[in-house]
Design an enzyme around this catalytic site. Structure first.
Site, short mmCIF file in Angstrom:
data_model
loop_
_atom_site.label_atom_id
_atom_site.label_comp_id
_atom_site.label_asym_id
_atom_site.label_seq_id
_atom_site.Cartn_x
_atom_site.Cartn_y
_atom_site.Cartn_z
N PRO A 100 0.87 -1.28 -0.01
CA PRO A 100 -0.02 0.01 0.05
C PRO A 100 0.89 1.31 -0.05
CG PRO A 100 -0.62 -1.62 1.72
CD PRO A 100 0.53 -1.75 1.20
N GLU A 101 0.68 2.08 -0.98
CA GLU A 101 1.22 3.31 -1.04
C GLU A 101 -0.03 4.23 -0.79
OE1 GLU A 101 4.88 4.43 -2.66
OE2 GLU A 101 5.15 2.60 -3.77
#
Length: 268
Positions: A2-3
């Site tokens: 997850p960015e």
DNA sequence: ACTGGCTCCTGAGGGC
DNA sequence: TGCCCTCAGGAGCCAG
């Protein structure tokens, strides 16, 4: 992993179901995350969720009194499940909601965290830089912050005190779009080139959010599989393949502790 | 004040 | 088929 786009995608995904819902209890099966899940998270029990906000890659579940802070780390996800769905090996926490569903925190690598704040403040949130999609993130800001800095511009861009939410994938991509070599010292990048870079960061992140993140679309099948945005990656993970702009072989290497990818022809 | 390096963890992927 | 090894990565933290 997850960015920021993935975290924002998660926020948008859960908010309609969570905002206005009441948390009946917090079931912690595994407290050993990045930091131990503190017992204070039980203060969420019985409370309504006012809204789901985001600051950097932190999700903030704002309650009537206090706030749950969630970070998904590298491999975390937050999904709505039926409250009676049997937890898997890495389903560490359930926020059991009124009405038969649970918000389930899954995180195989346990780089994420679940923390509590009484007043919405937290040491982790205090020193964060501007949001990349807000107006206070600008070329002038980057230029001013970078004067005298000798760190590689890629490292500078990934520093959460400079700007939040730009992880490794997007740093590589934004530097490619801006035509800046990742190894260049941050203090040796001109205002004109920071203009291109700030624009590139916004473009890459906005595009990735539209695409639902780089990884999230396939998140159901497990961790780290490329999602739609992965199809748009120009240099990340493409060592040896032709640069989409000039055809030169993309270079890959370690820069600091992180992998870097760039076109030696287009990026200076 | 900066800078670089270490650390947590586990699934994936390569080599044999 | 299966084992072993290495690697990736967010970001706080610490030592120099």
């Amino acid at each position: 992993m997850p960015e920021l786009p993935e975290v924002e995608t998660t926020r948008r995904g859960i908010e309609p179901h969570v905002a206005g819902a009441r948390i009946l209890r917090v079931a912690v099966r595994e407290a050993r995350l990045r930091w131990p899940v503190p017992p204070e998270v039980n203060r969420a029990a019985g409370q309504l969720v006012r809204r789901v906000a985001r600051r950097a890659k932190y999700l903030l579940l704002e309650l009537e009194s206090g706030c749950l802070i969630v970070h998904l780390g590298m491999s975390g996800s937050l999904r709505l499940v039926a409250a009676d769905a049997p937890p898997g090996k890495h389903d560490h926490v359930d926020l059991v909601l009124e009405g038969g569903s649970s918000l389930r925190l899954t995180d195989p690598r346990r780089f994420g965290c679940l923390l509590w704040s009484d007043d919405g403040h937290h040491p982790l949130l205090e020193k964060l830089g501007p949001e990349p999609l807000e107006a206070d993130f600008s070329a002038g800001y980057l230029h001013a912050r970078s004067r005298g800095r000798r760190v590689a511009v890629k490292h500078f861009l990934m520093d959460g005190q400079v700007v939040v939410g730009v992880g490794n994938i997007y740093a590589n991509e934004a530097l490619f779009l801006a035509g800046i070599a990742p190894t260049r010292p941050a203090g040796r990048v001109s205002l004109a080139r920071y203009t291109a870079l700030a624009e590139a960061v916004r473009t890459v992140l906005a595009r990735a959010i539209e695409a639902g993140g780089t990884t999230l679309r396939d998140f159901v099948g497990g961790d780290g599989k490329p999602g739609y945005f992965a199809q748009e990656l120009r240099v990340y993970g493409r060592t040896g393949q032709p640069c989409p702009r000039c055809g030169t072989a993309v270079r890959g290497g370690q820069l600091g502790q992180r992998s870097a990818f760039w076109c030696p022809q287009c990026q200076r």
